[in-house]
Design an enzyme around this catalytic site. Structure first.
Site, PDB file in Angstrom:
ATOM      1  CB  CYS A 321      -0.974   0.091   1.339  1.00 47.03           C
ATOM      2  SG  CYS A 321      -2.425  -1.267   1.128  1.00 47.03           S
ATOM      3  CD  GLU A 355      -0.070  -6.639  -2.780  1.00 47.67           C
ATOM      4  OE1 GLU A 355       0.766  -6.607  -1.986  1.00 47.67           O
ATOM      5  OE2 GLU A 355      -1.379  -6.804  -2.236  1.00 47.67           O
TER       6      GLU A 355
END
Ligand SMILES: [Zn+2]
Length: 466
Positions: A321, A355
């Site tokens: 994140c 990601e």
């Protein structure tokens, strides 16, 4: 009542009264502060004495623009009613409920599933995780989406989780309505007051109050400024926990181990969730490292943003994140976070990629970072001999930037730089692209300077269990 097909936009119902509106309806809604009337979906209806409020999601816009509106902003001449027997395809399943005033009920404040615990986020996180596990994984759009890190059941020592409420109309799609709506009005973090963008599973006591007061150093949260002041007397942190691994001028980075500093890591995830829609709250922070960027002044080290990273990633992810806190956005800090993540990868001697899915803003930052970094490499190349054009391979670009091959290729393609000519791939840099690169680099005043990074990568695989 006539039930309309949602996918047939021409076939609408004239709806004379707002009383017939139900959750799941779509209709034009005037966006606050504009003269635009985009199509919006009613997520929730709230009864207040004398008036009604409608929580709307603008269909083609990011969820952070969702808001409570009054009925004068609704265009009830063009209402699409939800189909009764199927789920509307908005990326999320929409709750089907009885209309307001006919035995159904309106949702008041969304409540956190966990009660009875004041300021310990872990039970909330556990509940959020449990909800996700209970959910059908095919349903998209919930805020808890990380397939890699969320599938493990919560450890046994966690507080027992209350089951879903079994009475009232909240039961059916409890999760959706709750997690689709912003539940925190305001946070105060250091000198900043910030309006949240998305749902975050803070404890019930924290939602529905005018403002959550957050200690900017340890990220614990309190109900009032008084409570926070009492906390600040005891809190002796002036910076994030963990090791300061980088400092140049007023910029520092701290590395925090999600196992060693679990409370901090969980509080950070909770805070970040207010501004990240798709990415996860990691209930289990053990497998992650957190890199928190701060700016320093005479009061302390103030959090600007962070990224998390798996200690071991099987897929070469170098960021899980990533978030720049809203007061610091559009100032170049996002790029700095990204640049730092690639510096770590360079130290590790490998390529990495963030990601997926990236947020809309995240994707923009990454695309621009990749383009600028690759352009820098191309422009620094020297010709190999007289009258020879410089040559470079994709792998060489990857090696010197730590940007993963797919991202290098997609960037070159997006920039439209690659041409095929006489059996060779040729990169052509025209005036336009050079000029736009020069302009972009002019505003990137702060850069990461690897000389100031004091860090050695750990081989987490060799350790028994983090
Ligand atoms: Zn504190």
């Amino acid at each position: 009542m006539k039930v309309e097909m949602m996918d047939d936009l021409d076939d609408t119902t004239i709806c004379d009264s707002v009383n017939s509106l139900v959750e799941g309806c779509r209709l034009p809604v005037r966006m606050k502060g504009t003269d635009d009337w985009p199509l919006a979906e009613l997520i929730s209806i709230k009864e207040s004495p004398g008036f009604r409020l409608y929580y709307v999601h603008y269909v083609d816009f990011n969820k952070r623009l969702d808001e409570w509106v009054t009925e004068d902003l609704l265009d009830t001449r063009k209402v699409h009613f939800p189909r009764r027997d199927c789920v509307i395809n908005t990326g999320v399943s929409t709750p089907k409920r009885a209309p307001v005033g006919t035995g159904g009920q309106s949702v008041s404040r969304p409540s956190s599933p966990v009660t009875g615990e004041l300021v310990n986020g872990s039970a909330v996180l556990a509940a959020a995780l449990q909800k996700r596990i209970n959910n059908n994984k095919k349903r998209k759009g919930l805020s808890l989406e990380n397939e890699d890190s969320q599938d493990a059941p919560p450890p046994a020592q966690q507080p027992a989780l209350p089951g879903p409420r079994q009475s009232g109309s909240m039961v059916a799609h409890h999760d959706d309505v709750i997690t689709r709506m912003k539940n925190v009005d305001m946070i105060e973090l250091g000198k900043h007051r910030i309006k949240p963008w998305y749902f975050a599973p803070y404890p019930q006591e924290m939602v529905g109050i005018p403002c959550i007061y957050i200690c900017e150093y340890c990220l614990k949260y309190r109900k009032s400024r008084k409570c926070l002041e009492r906390h600040m007397v005891k809190c002796n942190l002036k910076h994030p926990p963990g090791n300061e691994i980088y400092r140049k001028e007023h910029i520092s980075f701290f590395e925090i181990d999600g196992r060693k500093n679990k409370n901090y890591a969980q509080n950070l995830c909770l805070l970040a969730k207010l501004f990240l829609d798709h990415k996860t709250l990691y209930y289990d922070t053990d497998p992650f490292l957190f890199y928190v960027m701060t700016v320093f002044d005479n009061r302390g080290f103030h959090i600007v943003g962070y990224f998390s990273k798996e200690k071991e990633s099987t897929e070469d992810y170098n960021v899980a994140c990533i978030l720049t806190m809203p007061p610091y956005q559009r100032k170049g800090y996002g790029k700095l976070l990204i640049e730092f993540s690639y510096e770590l990868s360079k130290f590790e001697g490998k390529t990495g990629s963030p990601e997926k899915p990236l947020s809309d803003l995240g994707l923009l930052s990454y695309r621009s970072y990749w383009a600028q970094t690759i352009m820098e490499i191309l422009l620094s190349m020297k010709p190999v001999g007289d009258n020879e054009k410089p040559q470079i391979t994709i792998n060489e670009i990857c090696e010197s930037t730590s940007i993963k091959k797919e991202d290098v290729i997609s960037t070159l393609q997006n920039l439209n730089l690659i041409n095929y000519y006489k059996g060779q791939y040729i990169i052509t840099l025209n005036k336009e692209i050079l000029e736009s690169h020069r302009k972009a680099m002019e505003v990137r005043l702060i850069r990461i300077d690897p000389k100031y990074l004091h860090w050695t990568p750990k081989d987490w695989g060799k350790r028994a269990k983090w």
